[in-house]
Scaffold this motif. Structure first.
Motif, PDB file in Angstrom:
ATOM      1  N   HIS A  81      65.246 -54.613  -4.614  1.00  0.00           N
ATOM      2  CA  HIS A  81      65.865 -54.334  -5.908  1.00  0.00           C
ATOM      3  C   HIS A  81      65.942 -55.589  -6.773  1.00  0.00           C
ATOM      4  CE1 HIS A  81      68.428 -50.504  -4.859  1.00  0.00           C
ATOM      5  NE2 HIS A  81      67.142 -50.350  -4.600  1.00  0.00           N
ATOM      6  N   MET A  92      70.432 -51.741 -11.533  1.00  0.00           N
ATOM      7  CA  MET A  92      69.488 -52.104 -10.489  1.00  0.00           C
ATOM      8  C   MET A  92      68.209 -51.310 -10.646  1.00  0.00           C
ATOM      9  SD  MET A  92      71.604 -52.707  -7.040  1.00  0.00           S
ATOM     10  CE  MET A  92      71.862 -50.988  -6.765  1.00  0.00           C
ATOM     11  N   HIS A 114      67.380 -58.600  -4.540  1.00  0.00           N
ATOM     12  CA  HIS A 114      68.113 -58.387  -3.298  1.00  0.00           C
ATOM     13  C   HIS A 114      67.498 -57.209  -2.555  1.00  0.00           C
ATOM     14  CE1 HIS A 114      70.040 -55.872  -6.393  1.00  0.00           C
ATOM     15  NE2 HIS A 114      70.220 -55.003  -5.413  1.00  0.00           N
ATOM     16  N   MET A 116      68.244 -53.554  -0.456  1.00  0.00           N
ATOM     17  CA  MET A 116      69.239 -52.498  -0.306  1.00  0.00           C
ATOM     18  C   MET A 116      68.857 -51.674   0.916  1.00  0.00           C
ATOM     19  SD  MET A 116      72.070 -51.572  -1.683  1.00  0.00           S
ATOM     20  CE  MET A 116      72.019 -52.355  -3.288  1.00  0.00           C
TER      21      MET A 116
HETATM   22 CU   LIG Z   1      70.340 -52.885  -5.411  1.00  0.00          CU
END
Ligand SMILES: [Cu+2]
Length: 164
Positions: A81, A92, A114, A116
């Protein structure tokens, strides 16, 4: 070694990590030059079965490397993301590729790129290690161990990390 000339602390951490990974990384045919550091899953003890993950990926090679997916047996899937600010709202967006420049690195962090983890195993506890496999566009696979941390512990780790 060439990498020691760069950022010595970072290089030493990478080397330490590589030693830890050596057997599995070699067994999985990891390409030389890609090193994963500070890999963690920020676990939130809530009903939501998802969690964010972060890591730094160092590319000591002379060609850019492209991360296309990650897998683990502790979550149904791992998405990549990016957090974008639109107006005053953080949104996001899922990305399909993350490039790590030649002789450079990609630092995942809160508010930026990042991971997820979707439908993460509810059995995970703080301090657990989760095996992750990073899949690169050229077919290489690199193994990493992600530590399950609380938000507070993650903040502490980030401070340490920023210190070098
Ligand atoms: Cu995310």
């Amino acid at each position: 070694m060439k990498i020691l000339k760069k950022k010595q602390t970072t290089a030493l951490l990478c080397v330490a990590f590589l030693i830890g990974l050596a057997s599995s990384a070699l067994a999985s045919g990891a390409h030389e030059g890609v090193m994963v550091e500070n890999c963690r899953i920020r676990y939130i003890p809530a009903k939501e079965p998802k969690a964010a993950g972060y890591m730094a990926i160092h590319n000591h090679g002379s060609e850019a490397r492209v991360l296309v997916s990650l897998s683990t047996d502790k979550a149904e899937k791992v998405e990549m993301h990016e957090t974008l600010i639109e107006g005053n709202v953080a949104k996001m967006r899922q990305v399909n590729e993350l490039a790590i420049p030649a002789n450079g690195s990609l630092e995942m962090k809160s508010g930026g790129f990042h991971l997820m983890f979707q439908k993460i195993s509810p059995d995970l506890k703080f301090g657990d290690s989760v095996k992750l496999i990073l899949h690169f566009k050229d077919g290489a696979k690199v193994e990493a161990e992600a530590k399950v941390v609380s938000i507070h512990e993650d903040m502490d780790m980030r401070h340490e990390h920023m210190g070098h």
